[in-house]
Design an enzyme around this catalytic site. Structure first.
Site, PDB file in Angstrom:
ATOM      1  N   VAL A  81      -3.851  85.064   4.016  1.00 17.09           N
ATOM      2  CA  VAL A  81      -2.834  84.312   4.018  1.00 17.09           C
ATOM      3  C   VAL A  81      -3.039  83.696   2.746  1.00 17.09           C
ATOM      4  CG1 VAL A  81      -1.998  83.960   6.351  1.00 17.09           C
ATOM      5  CG2 VAL A  81      -3.774  82.214   5.382  1.00 17.09           C
ATOM      6  N   SER A  82      -2.004  83.330   1.751  1.00 16.20           N
ATOM      7  CA  SER A  82      -2.154  82.864   0.291  1.00 16.20           C
ATOM      8  C   SER A  82      -2.250  81.284   0.270  1.00 16.20           C
ATOM      9  CB  SER A  82      -0.781  83.213  -0.264  1.00 16.20           C
ATOM     10  OG  SER A  82      -0.728  84.611  -0.342  1.00 16.20           O
ATOM     11  N   THR A  83      -1.909  80.381   1.184  1.00 17.39           N
ATOM     12  CA  THR A  83      -1.760  79.331   1.538  1.00 17.39           C
ATOM     13  C   THR A  83      -2.776  78.508   2.733  1.00 17.39           C
ATOM     14  OG1 THR A  83       0.208  78.524   2.457  1.00 17.39           O
ATOM     15  CG2 THR A  83       0.055  78.922  -0.065  1.00 17.39           C
TER      16      THR A  83
END
Length: 197
Positions: free
Chosen positions: A10-12
């Protein structure tokens, strides 16, 4: 038969990988063999959990990911990675690629992977082009580009000052307003006839 090694990303830090992990478990990956990166962009060359997942792969094993974008952004990098895995005797399986499960160990899977990787990169480049074009048009028209901080009236800052003077933590008051504590103090000092905190 080799082992299945799962990778989720996941990017964040605010996002969770629960859905990806569930899909990997449903595909037969053991929970102990799932590696997850949190808050890591797919464009980064080094992703700690991804690196561990790749290191864990042995001859005959398969790296399993849910979607192609978990692997990376560039077609060239994705294809080079798939080829490097093949050279090590490992495979790559993408669960949701083109509506189905694609395994690069098969000739058809390899071809579908190549086409979908190229399409994924093209989609990213089109998106970038649209954003650049939109920003240029808005700038030329003298319109707001967005992303600017909200401006607060003196009345709002006075109310924030009252909260701080009544014992509320300045950090929390500033956070509630969407600004830093330093900005809140600066705005309080700038108030006409304001008493500083």
């Amino acid at each position: 038969m080799g082992k299945l090694i799962g990778y989720a990303r996941v990017s964040t830090r605010q996002q969770d990988a629960d859905r990806q992990v569930s899909d990997l478990l449903a595909a037969g990956v053991r929970r102990d063999d799932i590696y997850t990166d949190h808050g890591v962009s797919g464009s980064r060359a080094s992703r700690p959990a991804f690196d561990k997942a790749v290191t864990a792969l042995e001859d005959g094993d398969t790296l399993v990911i849910t979607t192609l974008d978990r692997l990376g952004r560039s077609t060239q990098n994705m294809l080079a990675f798939a080829e490097a895995l093949r050279g090590r005797g490992a495979g790559l399986r993408v669960l949701n690629l083109g509506g189905g499960d694609v395994d690069t160990a098969t000739p058809m899977g390899s071809m579908v992977f190549t086409v979908m990787a190229a399409l994924a990169q093209m989609e990213l480049e089109i998106k970038r082009e649209r954003i650049t074009d939109s920003v240029a048009k808005r700038r030329a028209a003298g319109k707001d580009l967005g992303g600017r901080r909200q401006t607060f009236t003196d009345s709002q800052i006075r109310n924030a000052l009252r909260l701080v003077e009544s014992g509320e933590p300045a950090t929390q008051v500033a956070r509630d307003l969407g600004m830093s504590r330093a900005t809140l103090y600066r705005r309080i000092r700038e108030l006409p006839q304001a008493t500083t905190v």
